[in-house]
Design a protein around this motif. Sequence first.
Motif, PDB file in Angstrom:
ATOM      1  N   GLY A  29       0.766  -1.233   0.000  1.00  0.00           N
ATOM      2  CA  GLY A  29       0.000   0.000   0.000  1.00  0.00           C
ATOM      3  C   GLY A  29       0.797   1.282   0.000  1.00  0.00           C
ATOM      4  O   GLY A  29       0.228   2.356   0.249  1.00  0.00           O
ATOM      5  N   ARG A  30       2.081   1.230  -0.304  1.00  0.00           N
ATOM      6  CA  ARG A  30       2.899   2.437  -0.346  1.00  0.00           C
ATOM      7  C   ARG A  30       3.062   2.887  -1.792  1.00  0.00           C
ATOM      8  O   ARG A  30       4.112   2.705  -2.420  1.00  0.00           O
ATOM      9  CB  ARG A  30       4.250   2.187   0.322  1.00  0.00           C
ATOM     10  CG  ARG A  30       4.184   2.014   1.830  1.00  0.00           C
ATOM     11  CD  ARG A  30       3.644   3.250   2.550  1.00  0.00           C
ATOM     12  NE  ARG A  30       4.424   4.452   2.300  1.00  0.00           N
ATOM     13  CZ  ARG A  30       5.438   4.856   3.061  1.00  0.00           C
ATOM     14  NH1 ARG A  30       5.771   4.157   4.141  1.00  0.00           N
ATOM     15  NH2 ARG A  30       6.095   5.963   2.781  1.00  0.00           N
ATOM     16  N   ALA A  31       2.029   3.494  -2.336  1.00  0.00           N
ATOM     17  CA  ALA A  31       2.073   3.993  -3.709  1.00  0.00           C
ATOM     18  C   ALA A  31       3.144   5.057  -3.879  1.00  0.00           C
ATOM     19  O   ALA A  31       3.719   5.200  -4.963  1.00  0.00           O
ATOM     20  CB  ALA A  31       0.708   4.542  -4.105  1.00  0.00           C
ATOM     21  N   ASP A  32       3.400   5.823  -2.829  1.00  0.00           N
ATOM     22  CA  ASP A  32       4.426   6.855  -2.918  1.00  0.00           C
ATOM     23  C   ASP A  32       5.800   6.255  -3.188  1.00  0.00           C
ATOM     24  O   ASP A  32       6.570   6.760  -4.010  1.00  0.00           O
ATOM     25  CB  ASP A  32       4.449   7.697  -1.640  1.00  0.00           C
ATOM     26  CG  ASP A  32       4.654   6.861  -0.376  1.00  0.00           C
ATOM     27  OD1 ASP A  32       4.231   5.675  -0.340  1.00  0.00           O
ATOM     28  OD2 ASP A  32       5.224   7.386   0.597  1.00  0.00           O
ATOM     29  N   LEU A  33       6.102   5.140  -2.521  1.00  0.00           N
ATOM     30  CA  LEU A  33       7.398   4.490  -2.728  1.00  0.00           C
ATOM     31  C   LEU A  33       7.465   3.806  -4.082  1.00  0.00           C
ATOM     32  O   LEU A  33       8.520   3.788  -4.726  1.00  0.00           O
ATOM     33  CB  LEU A  33       7.661   3.479  -1.614  1.00  0.00           C
ATOM     34  CG  LEU A  33       7.739   4.050  -0.195  1.00  0.00           C
ATOM     35  CD1 LEU A  33       7.989   2.935   0.810  1.00  0.00           C
ATOM     36  CD2 LEU A  33       8.822   5.119  -0.087  1.00  0.00           C
ATOM     37  N   GLY A  64      -0.210  -0.469   4.487  1.00  0.00           N
ATOM     38  CA  GLY A  64      -0.129   0.916   4.027  1.00  0.00           C
ATOM     39  C   GLY A  64      -1.499   1.437   3.648  1.00  0.00           C
ATOM     40  O   GLY A  64      -2.468   0.676   3.535  1.00  0.00           O
ATOM     41  N   LEU A  65      -1.595   2.733   3.405  1.00  0.00           N
ATOM     42  CA  LEU A  65      -2.902   3.373   3.220  1.00  0.00           C
ATOM     43  C   LEU A  65      -3.329   3.520   1.767  1.00  0.00           C
ATOM     44  O   LEU A  65      -4.428   4.000   1.505  1.00  0.00           O
ATOM     45  CB  LEU A  65      -2.878   4.753   3.879  1.00  0.00           C
ATOM     46  CG  LEU A  65      -2.601   4.768   5.389  1.00  0.00           C
ATOM     47  CD1 LEU A  65      -2.570   6.208   5.897  1.00  0.00           C
ATOM     48  CD2 LEU A  65      -3.645   3.948   6.140  1.00  0.00           C
ATOM     49  N   GLN A  66      -2.487   3.122   0.809  1.00  0.00           N
ATOM     50  CA  GLN A  66      -2.776   3.388  -0.598  1.00  0.00           C
ATOM     51  C   GLN A  66      -2.894   2.098  -1.422  1.00  0.00           C
ATOM     52  O   GLN A  66      -2.481   2.044  -2.573  1.00  0.00           O
ATOM     53  CB  GLN A  66      -1.674   4.287  -1.182  1.00  0.00           C
ATOM     54  CG  GLN A  66      -1.527   5.614  -0.445  1.00  0.00           C
ATOM     55  CD  GLN A  66      -0.210   6.311  -0.770  1.00  0.00           C
ATOM     56  OE1 GLN A  66       0.862   5.724  -0.715  1.00  0.00           O
ATOM     57  NE2 GLN A  66      -0.316   7.573  -1.121  1.00  0.00           N
ATOM     58  N   SER A  67      -3.492   1.084  -0.836  1.00  0.00           N
ATOM     59  CA  SER A  67      -3.588  -0.203  -1.521  1.00  0.00           C
ATOM     60  C   SER A  67      -4.317  -0.090  -2.852  1.00  0.00           C
ATOM     61  O   SER A  67      -3.875  -0.621  -3.881  1.00  0.00           O
ATOM     62  CB  SER A  67      -4.293  -1.229  -0.630  1.00  0.00           C
ATOM     63  OG  SER A  67      -3.516  -1.531   0.507  1.00  0.00           O
ATOM     64  N   ALA A  68      -5.467   0.575  -2.864  1.00  0.00           N
ATOM     65  CA  ALA A  68      -6.243   0.691  -4.102  1.00  0.00           C
ATOM     66  C   ALA A  68      -5.451   1.406  -5.182  1.00  0.00           C
ATOM     67  O   ALA A  68      -5.525   1.044  -6.366  1.00  0.00           O
ATOM     68  CB  ALA A  68      -7.553   1.422  -3.833  1.00  0.00           C
ATOM     69  N   ASP A 222      12.378  -7.953   1.149  1.00  0.00           N
ATOM     70  CA  ASP A 222      11.273  -7.261   1.831  1.00  0.00           C
ATOM     71  C   ASP A 222      11.843  -6.434   2.974  1.00  0.00           C
ATOM     72  O   ASP A 222      12.120  -6.957   4.053  1.00  0.00           O
ATOM     73  CB  ASP A 222      10.262  -8.275   2.372  1.00  0.00           C
ATOM     74  CG  ASP A 222       9.137  -7.596   3.164  1.00  0.00           C
ATOM     75  OD1 ASP A 222       9.041  -6.352   3.120  1.00  0.00           O
ATOM     76  OD2 ASP A 222       8.369  -8.314   3.827  1.00  0.00           O
ATOM     77  N   THR A 223      12.010  -5.147   2.748  1.00  0.00           N
ATOM     78  CA  THR A 223      12.546  -4.257   3.781  1.00  0.00           C
ATOM     79  C   THR A 223      11.435  -3.489   4.505  1.00  0.00           C
ATOM     80  O   THR A 223      11.651  -2.377   4.989  1.00  0.00           O
ATOM     81  CB  THR A 223      13.586  -3.291   3.188  1.00  0.00           C
ATOM     82  OG1 THR A 223      13.073  -2.704   1.986  1.00  0.00           O
ATOM     83  CG2 THR A 223      14.881  -4.030   2.868  1.00  0.00           C
ATOM     84  N   GLY A 224      10.263  -4.104   4.605  1.00  0.00           N
ATOM     85  CA  GLY A 224       9.179  -3.538   5.419  1.00  0.00           C
ATOM     86  C   GLY A 224       8.754  -2.152   5.010  1.00  0.00           C
ATOM     87  O   GLY A 224       8.594  -1.263   5.852  1.00  0.00           O
ATOM     88  N   ALA A 225       8.515  -1.961   3.716  1.00  0.00           N
ATOM     89  CA  ALA A 225       8.256  -0.613   3.188  1.00  0.00           C
ATOM     90  C   ALA A 225       7.160   0.126   3.932  1.00  0.00           C
ATOM     91  O   ALA A 225       7.254   1.337   4.142  1.00  0.00           O
ATOM     92  CB  ALA A 225       7.914  -0.697   1.699  1.00  0.00           C
ATOM     93  N   PHE A 226       6.108  -0.570   4.343  1.00  0.00           N
ATOM     94  CA  PHE A 226       4.984   0.114   4.997  1.00  0.00           C
ATOM     95  C   PHE A 226       5.410   0.786   6.288  1.00  0.00           C
ATOM     96  O   PHE A 226       4.841   1.798   6.690  1.00  0.00           O
ATOM     97  CB  PHE A 226       3.841  -0.875   5.269  1.00  0.00           C
ATOM     98  CG  PHE A 226       4.097  -1.835   6.398  1.00  0.00           C
ATOM     99  CD1 PHE A 226       3.659  -1.543   7.673  1.00  0.00           C
ATOM    100  CD2 PHE A 226       4.765  -3.025   6.175  1.00  0.00           C
ATOM    101  CE1 PHE A 226       3.890  -2.425   8.723  1.00  0.00           C
ATOM    102  CE2 PHE A 226       4.997  -3.914   7.210  1.00  0.00           C
ATOM    103  CZ  PHE A 226       4.565  -3.620   8.485  1.00  0.00           C
ATOM    104  N   ALA A 227       6.435   0.240   6.967  1.00  0.00           N
ATOM    105  CA  ALA A 227       6.884   0.789   8.244  1.00  0.00           C
ATOM    106  C   ALA A 227       8.179   1.584   8.126  1.00  0.00           C
ATOM    107  O   ALA A 227       8.363   2.582   8.818  1.00  0.00           O
ATOM    108  CB  ALA A 227       7.061  -0.332   9.259  1.00  0.00           C
ATOM    109  N   THR A 228       9.093   1.144   7.245  1.00  0.00           N
ATOM    110  CA  THR A 228      10.416   1.761   7.152  1.00  0.00           C
ATOM    111  C   THR A 228      10.480   2.869   6.112  1.00  0.00           C
ATOM    112  O   THR A 228      11.439   3.649   6.099  1.00  0.00           O
ATOM    113  CB  THR A 228      11.471   0.718   6.780  1.00  0.00           C
ATOM    114  OG1 THR A 228      11.196   0.209   5.465  1.00  0.00           O
ATOM    115  CG2 THR A 228      11.474  -0.444   7.768  1.00  0.00           C
TER     116      THR A 228
END
Length: 249
Positions: A29-33, A64-68, A222-228
């Motif tokens: 859900g990290r569309a920004d990344l 993350g908040l941007q799954s869609a 997998d470096t935990g994008a949603f948290a890191t």
Amino acid sequence: MARFQTLQTGLPTVLPPDLRIYAVGDIHGRADLLDTLARRIEDERPSAPSETLTIFLGDYIDRGLQSATVVEWLSRGEFPTPFQALRGNHEEVLLRFLEDDSVLESWRKFGGMETLHSYGVDVSSVMRGKGYEEARRALVARLPAHHRRFMAETPLTARYGDYFFCHAGVKPGVPLDEQKADDLLWIREEFLSFRGSWEKMIVHGHTPVSEPDIQPNRINVDTGAFATSILTALVLEGDSRRMLFAGPA
């Protein structure tokens, strides 16, 4: 932010000539990344060989908040390179929920709430452990057909040269051709602690690590994008490997 890291391991592994692969860890859900990584890969196009492919290792949704938004981009093929999107366990759970509301009892505890919210589903009752069927019907109604089709058509594995790509890992002692979907999507400790070898180098995600975990028989990106706020891509070309990290400026 973009960082590069050259890797060396003892296992000789190569790709076919004139092929570069970007293997991308869990997006969650990290569309920004994802957008940042896409721009980094676009910047590398002048130096790319004749064929470049991105392999997403699954888990595009939840946490993350941007799954869609992530699913929208990928389902429309909006990326600088051709890509293959593998299935993660979180996509598997969403697909099950579309048919069975009881799945939400567990899914809401590991990221499902964020995904439902991203599709405009009211989760106020779900937060109290109620209204699962109502939430299921709401998601069925709000989930675009091309999103559902994208997730339903995701394969479990990919192979190129001496590399085998999957979401979670593989079961030791089982040939790669005979791996079960449950292990490819969910396995952890039995795979992570195994020190033997397989027919190919395993590239996977699923288990968050503070930095890429490079072992003689596997590589975890997998470096935990949603948290890191760090999304990692393993870049493979010929017999070389490096990491491309995308995060906040």
